[in-house]
Design an enzyme around this catalytic site. Structure first.
Site, PDB file in Angstrom:
ATOM      1  N   ARG A  13      35.155  45.360  36.545  1.00  0.00           N
ATOM      2  CA  ARG A  13      35.971  44.224  37.008  1.00  0.00           C
ATOM      3  C   ARG A  13      37.340  44.234  36.322  1.00  0.00           C
ATOM      4  O   ARG A  13      38.358  44.547  36.944  1.00  0.00           O
ATOM      5  CB  ARG A  13      35.221  42.906  36.760  1.00  0.00           C
ATOM      6  CG  ARG A  13      35.813  41.683  37.450  1.00  0.00           C
ATOM      7  CD  ARG A  13      37.044  41.111  36.784  1.00  0.00           C
ATOM      8  NE  ARG A  13      36.838  40.706  35.406  1.00  0.00           N
ATOM      9  CZ  ARG A  13      37.818  40.360  34.589  1.00  0.00           C
ATOM     10  NH1 ARG A  13      39.076  40.355  35.008  1.00  0.00           N
ATOM     11  NH2 ARG A  13      37.582  40.027  33.324  1.00  0.00           N
ATOM     12  N   ASP A  14      37.378  43.947  35.044  1.00  0.00           N
ATOM     13  CA  ASP A  14      38.671  43.861  34.342  1.00  0.00           C
ATOM     14  C   ASP A  14      39.377  45.217  34.381  1.00  0.00           C
ATOM     15  O   ASP A  14      40.598  45.304  34.501  1.00  0.00           O
ATOM     16  CB  ASP A  14      38.442  43.441  32.882  1.00  0.00           C
ATOM     17  CG  ASP A  14      39.634  42.732  32.269  1.00  0.00           C
ATOM     18  OD1 ASP A  14      40.736  42.802  32.848  1.00  0.00           O
ATOM     19  OD2 ASP A  14      39.485  42.111  31.199  1.00  0.00           O
ATOM     20  N   HIS A 206      37.174  38.958  23.509  1.00  0.00           N
ATOM     21  CA  HIS A 206      37.641  39.749  24.667  1.00  0.00           C
ATOM     22  C   HIS A 206      39.028  40.275  24.290  1.00  0.00           C
ATOM     23  O   HIS A 206      40.033  39.611  24.502  1.00  0.00           O
ATOM     24  CB  HIS A 206      37.673  38.835  25.890  1.00  0.00           C
ATOM     25  CG  HIS A 206      38.109  39.482  27.165  1.00  0.00           C
ATOM     26  ND1 HIS A 206      37.235  39.816  28.185  1.00  0.00           N
ATOM     27  CD2 HIS A 206      39.337  39.832  27.621  1.00  0.00           C
ATOM     28  CE1 HIS A 206      37.897  40.333  29.194  1.00  0.00           C
ATOM     29  NE2 HIS A 206      39.184  40.359  28.883  1.00  0.00           N
ATOM     30  N   HIS A 208      42.077  42.841  24.396  1.00  0.00           N
ATOM     31  CA  HIS A 208      42.824  43.919  25.055  1.00  0.00           C
ATOM     32  C   HIS A 208      43.550  44.703  23.960  1.00  0.00           C
ATOM     33  O   HIS A 208      43.823  44.198  22.868  1.00  0.00           O
ATOM     34  CB  HIS A 208      43.783  43.336  26.105  1.00  0.00           C
ATOM     35  CG  HIS A 208      43.075  42.939  27.367  1.00  0.00           C
ATOM     36  ND1 HIS A 208      42.996  43.767  28.462  1.00  0.00           N
ATOM     37  CD2 HIS A 208      42.383  41.821  27.695  1.00  0.00           C
ATOM     38  CE1 HIS A 208      42.295  43.166  29.421  1.00  0.00           C
ATOM     39  NE2 HIS A 208      41.910  41.976  28.980  1.00  0.00           N
ATOM     40  N   CYS A 239      45.681  43.340  33.145  1.00  0.00           N
ATOM     41  CA  CYS A 239      45.582  42.102  33.911  1.00  0.00           C
ATOM     42  C   CYS A 239      46.756  42.067  34.874  1.00  0.00           C
ATOM     43  O   CYS A 239      47.906  42.230  34.459  1.00  0.00           O
ATOM     44  CB  CYS A 239      45.620  40.880  32.995  1.00  0.00           C
ATOM     45  SG  CYS A 239      45.558  39.326  33.921  1.00  0.00           S
ATOM     46  N   ASN A 248      40.924  46.678  28.019  1.00  0.00           N
ATOM     47  CA  ASN A 248      40.125  46.102  26.929  1.00  0.00           C
ATOM     48  C   ASN A 248      39.843  47.176  25.897  1.00  0.00           C
ATOM     49  O   ASN A 248      39.995  48.362  26.168  1.00  0.00           O
ATOM     50  CB  ASN A 248      38.760  45.647  27.460  1.00  0.00           C
ATOM     51  CG  ASN A 248      38.878  44.504  28.414  1.00  0.00           C
ATOM     52  OD1 ASN A 248      39.081  44.717  29.590  1.00  0.00           O
ATOM     53  ND2 ASN A 248      38.764  43.294  27.918  1.00  0.00           N
TER      54      ASN A 248
HETATM   55  P1  HMG Z   1      45.233  29.743  46.368  1.00  0.00           P
HETATM   56  O1  HMG Z   1      46.126  30.528  47.282  1.00  0.00           O
HETATM   57  O2  HMG Z   1      45.841  28.632  45.583  1.00  0.00           O
HETATM   58  O3  HMG Z   1      43.960  29.199  47.169  1.00  0.00           O
HETATM   59  O4  HMG Z   1      44.548  30.774  45.391  1.00  0.00           O
HETATM   60  P2  HMG Z   1      43.813  28.051  48.212  1.00  0.00           P
HETATM   61  O5  HMG Z   1      42.601  27.278  47.833  1.00  0.00           O
HETATM   62  O6  HMG Z   1      45.110  27.324  48.401  1.00  0.00           O
HETATM   63  O7  HMG Z   1      43.491  28.851  49.571  1.00  0.00           O
HETATM   64  C1  HMG Z   1      44.455  29.705  50.178  1.00  0.00           C
HETATM   65  C2  HMG Z   1      43.743  30.758  50.971  1.00  0.00           C
HETATM   66  O8  HMG Z   1      42.944  31.533  50.085  1.00  0.00           O
HETATM   67  C3  HMG Z   1      42.781  30.214  52.026  1.00  0.00           C
HETATM   68  O9  HMG Z   1      42.815  31.119  53.116  1.00  0.00           O
HETATM   69  C4  HMG Z   1      41.442  30.302  51.390  1.00  0.00           C
HETATM   70  O10 HMG Z   1      40.408  30.449  52.313  1.00  0.00           O
HETATM   71  C5  HMG Z   1      41.601  31.582  50.556  1.00  0.00           C
HETATM   72  P3  HMG Z   1      43.692  30.830  54.428  1.00  0.00           P
HETATM   73  O11 HMG Z   1      43.196  29.504  54.928  1.00  0.00           O
HETATM   74  O12 HMG Z   1      45.104  30.780  53.938  1.00  0.00           O
HETATM   75  O13 HMG Z   1      43.385  32.001  55.295  1.00  0.00           O
HETATM   76  N1  HMG Z   1      40.737  31.616  49.364  1.00  0.00           N
HETATM   77  C6  HMG Z   1      39.865  32.597  49.071  1.00  0.00           C
HETATM   78  N2  HMG Z   1      39.562  33.744  49.692  1.00  0.00           N
HETATM   79  C7  HMG Z   1      38.607  34.525  49.109  1.00  0.00           C
HETATM   80  N3  HMG Z   1      37.981  34.206  47.946  1.00  0.00           N
HETATM   81  C8  HMG Z   1      38.274  33.075  47.297  1.00  0.00           C
HETATM   82  C9  HMG Z   1      39.247  32.222  47.866  1.00  0.00           C
HETATM   83  N4  HMG Z   1      39.757  31.037  47.470  1.00  0.00           N
HETATM   84  C10 HMG Z   1      40.663  30.682  48.385  1.00  0.00           C
HETATM   85  N5  HMG Z   1      37.643  32.786  46.145  1.00  0.00           N
HETATM   86  C11 HMG Z   1      42.851  31.477  43.873  1.00  0.00           C
HETATM   87  C12 HMG Z   1      43.709  30.317  44.353  1.00  0.00           C
HETATM   88  C13 HMG Z   1      42.197  31.051  42.578  1.00  0.00           C
HETATM   89  C14 HMG Z   1      41.810  31.805  44.919  1.00  0.00           C
HETATM   90  C15 HMG Z   1      43.774  32.706  43.635  1.00  0.00           C
HETATM   91  O14 HMG Z   1      44.785  32.312  42.764  1.00  0.00           O
HETATM   92  C16 HMG Z   1      43.041  33.877  43.061  1.00  0.00           C
HETATM   93  O15 HMG Z   1      42.256  34.530  43.714  1.00  0.00           O
HETATM   94  N6  HMG Z   1      43.299  34.192  41.756  1.00  0.00           N
HETATM   95  C17 HMG Z   1      42.564  35.240  41.072  1.00  0.00           C
HETATM   96  C18 HMG Z   1      43.426  35.917  40.078  1.00  0.00           C
HETATM   97  C19 HMG Z   1      42.621  36.963  39.353  1.00  0.00           C
HETATM   98  O16 HMG Z   1      41.613  37.448  39.816  1.00  0.00           O
HETATM   99  N7  HMG Z   1      43.106  37.349  38.153  1.00  0.00           N
HETATM  100  C20 HMG Z   1      42.490  38.363  37.370  1.00  0.00           C
HETATM  101  C21 HMG Z   1      41.218  37.918  36.746  1.00  0.00           C
HETATM  102  S1  HMG Z   1      41.447  36.923  35.292  1.00  0.00           S
HETATM  103  C22 HMG Z   1      41.633  38.061  34.010  1.00  0.00           C
HETATM  104  O17 HMG Z   1      41.762  39.230  34.242  1.00  0.00           O
HETATM  105  C23 HMG Z   1      41.576  37.564  32.589  1.00  0.00           C
HETATM  106  C24 HMG Z   1      40.250  37.864  31.892  1.00  0.00           C
HETATM  107  O18 HMG Z   1      39.971  39.251  31.895  1.00  0.00           O
HETATM  108  C25 HMG Z   1      40.287  37.344  30.440  1.00  0.00           C
HETATM  109  C26 HMG Z   1      41.522  37.815  29.678  1.00  0.00           C
HETATM  110  O19 HMG Z   1      41.770  39.026  29.558  1.00  0.00           O
HETATM  111  O20 HMG Z   1      42.256  36.924  29.208  1.00  0.00           O
HETATM  112  C27 HMG Z   1      39.086  37.158  32.601  1.00  0.00           C
HETATM  113 MG    MG Z   2      40.743  40.654  30.449  1.00  0.00          MG
END
Ligand code: HMG
Ligand code: MG
Length: 298
Positions: A13-14, A206, A208, A239, A248
Site C-alpha cells: 500500500r504505502d 511509522h 519514512h 506519499c 518507509n
Molecule cells: P473528495 O473528492 O473530497 O470526496 O475526496 P467527495 O466525498 O467529495 O466525493 C467526490 C467523488 O469521489 C464522488 O464521485 C465520490 O463518489 C468519490 P463523483 O460523484 O464525483 O463521481 N469518492 C470515492 N470514490 C472511491 N472511493 C472512495 C471515495 N470517496 C469519495 N473512498 C477522499 C475525499 C478522502 C475520498 C480523497 O481525498 C482521497 O481519496 N484521498 C486519499 C489520499 C490518499 O490515499 N493518500 C495516501 C494515503 S495516506 C498516507 O500515505 C500516509 C500514511 O502512510 C501515514 C504516514 O506516512 O504519515 C498512512
Molecule cells: Mg506512510
C-alpha cells in the site's frame, strides 16, 4: 526492550501507492502479498479504498484482495478514508481497516480534502460500522513531527488526534513521520505528549527514511517501549501528498536490526530478501533495503 515486535508490512500500500508509471497488475500485487506472507509477515496492508483519481496506483485494490491466497493467521488490511471506502473494503472480506488523519490542517486538506475536525467526524461512522461488522480498526496520524506545508508540528496536536482516534475505537494508533525529517529527540518529545493519552502498547511507529533517520528513530521508539512498527519491503514508497518523501524503513533492515537485538519477529529474513529483490527488479528501481542488498550479494 520488547521480546517480540509486531511488524506491519505496508509495502503493497504505502510502497506501491507512489510508484511512477503504470499501475502494477492485480496479480503481481497479490503475488507480492502472498510472498510476504510466505516470508512470515502476519500483518499486511494490502490495499487502499481511496478515490482512484487521487491515488491511481490503488485503483485495483478490490481485485488485488480477491486474488490473494488468504491465510487465517495473517491479518490483511486496507485504508478507508470514508464510508464509501469502507463499503468497498467490506465487500472484499478484509480483516482490518485503517482510517488516516493528520496533525496539520494543510496536510489534512491536501491528503483528504477536509480539515482535521471534518476528517475525525468522517471517521466516527467508519470506525463504528467497521467494529459492528467485526473488523479491527487501526488509526494513523500523519506528519507527527514535521508537515511539508507548515513545518514543525506541535506534539499536543498529535496527542489530541491520537486520543480521538483511540476514543472512536482504534485498537492501535500508528504515528507517521511522513516526510522522514524527524530525529530521535523530536520523536521522543512527540511520544511523550501522545503517551499521556494513549498507552504505549497501543502505539506503532511509522518511520519514512527520507533523511536516513528511520532506523535510528525505530531504535529510540523501541527503547521507549513501542513494540509495533510499520515498514515496507525493499523500502518501497513515499506519499503522493508529501513531495520528495521517500519510502518507509525497509522491512529487511528492520528485521535485521530486531534479530540482531534478539527480538523475535517471525520473519524469515532470507526469504524476505528475495521478495524485496524481486519486486525491485520488477519495478526497475534500486533495492531500498541495505540489508537486502548486502544479503543478496553475500
Ligand atoms: P473528495 O473528492 O473530497 O470526496 O475526496 P467527495 O466525498 O467529495 O466525493 C467526490 C467523488 O469521489 C464522488 O464521485 C465520490 O463518489 C468519490 P463523483 O460523484 O464525483 O463521481 N469518492 C470515492 N470514490 C472511491 N472511493 C472512495 C471515495 N470517496 C469519495 N473512498 C477522499 C475525499 C478522502 C475520498 C480523497 O481525498 C482521497 O481519496 N484521498 C486519499 C489520499 C490518499 O490515499 N493518500 C495516501 C494515503 S495516506 C498516507 O500515505 C500516509 C500514511 O502512510 C501515514 C504516514 O506516512 O504519515 C498512512
Ligand atoms: Mg506512510
Amino acid at each position: 526492550m520488547p521480546k517480540h515486535v509486531k511488524i506491519v508490512e505496508v509495502g503493497p500500500r504505502d510502497g506501491l501507492q507512489n510508484e511512477p508509471g503504470s499501475m502494477l497488475s492485480a496479480s503481481v500485487k497479490a503475488n507480492l502479498v502472498d510472498q510476504l506472507a510466505a516470508a512470515g509477515l502476519t500483518h499486511i496492508e494490502a490495499a487502499a479504498f481511496v478515490h482512484p483519481k487521487w491515488v491511481p496506483q490503488m485503483a485495483n485494490s478490490a481485485e488485488v484482495l480477491s486474488r490473494i491466497t488468504r491465510h487465517s493467521h495473517v491479518c490483511y488490511s486496507a485504508l478507508t478514508p470514508n464510508m464509501q471506502g469502507l463499503e468497498r473494503a467490506i465487500a472484499t472480506g478484509i480483516d482490518e481497516i485503517a482510517v488516516f488523519g493528520a496533525a496539520s490542517e494543510s496536510f489534512s486538506q491536501r491528503n483528504t480534502n477536509c480539515s482535521i475536525e471534518q476528517s475525525l467526524a468522517r471517521f466516527e461512522p467508519v470506525a463504528k460500522t467497521a467494529l459492528d461488522a467485526g473488523l479491527k480498526v487501526r488509526g494513523y496520524v500523519s506528519v507527527v513531527v514535521d508537515c511539508p506545508y507548515e513545518g514543525a508540528v506541535k506534539p499536543e496536536v498529535v496527542a489530541s488526534v491520537a486520543d480521538q482516534l483511540l476514543q472512536m475505537g482504534c485498537y492501535e494508533i500508528s504515528l507517521g513521520d511522513t516526510i522522514g525529517t524527524a530525529t530521535p529527540a523530536r520523536m521522543l518529545a512527540m511520544l511523550d505528549a501522545v503517551q499521556r493519552f494513549v498507552p504505549v502498547a497501543q502505539l506503532a511507529g511509522h518511520c519514512h527514511d527520507t533523511y536516513g533517520q528511520a532506523l535510528v528513530n525505530v531504535m529510540a521508539l523501541l527503547q521507549a517501549g513501542i513494540s509495533t512498527f510499520d515498514s515496507s519491503v525493499a523500502g518501497l514508497g513515499g506519499c503522493p501528498y508529501a513531495q520528495g518523501a521517500s519510502g518507509n524503513v525497509a522491512t529487511e533492515d528492520l528485521v535485521y536490526l530486531l534479530h540482531g537485538l534478539g527480538i523475535h519477529t517471525g520473519v524469515q529474513l532470507d526469504r524476505l530478501v528475495r521478495v524485496g529483490q524481486n519486486i525491485s527488479d520488477l519495478l526497475g528501481r534500486p533495492n531500498g533495503a541495505k540489508a537486502g542488498i548486502a544479503l543478496s550479494n553475500g
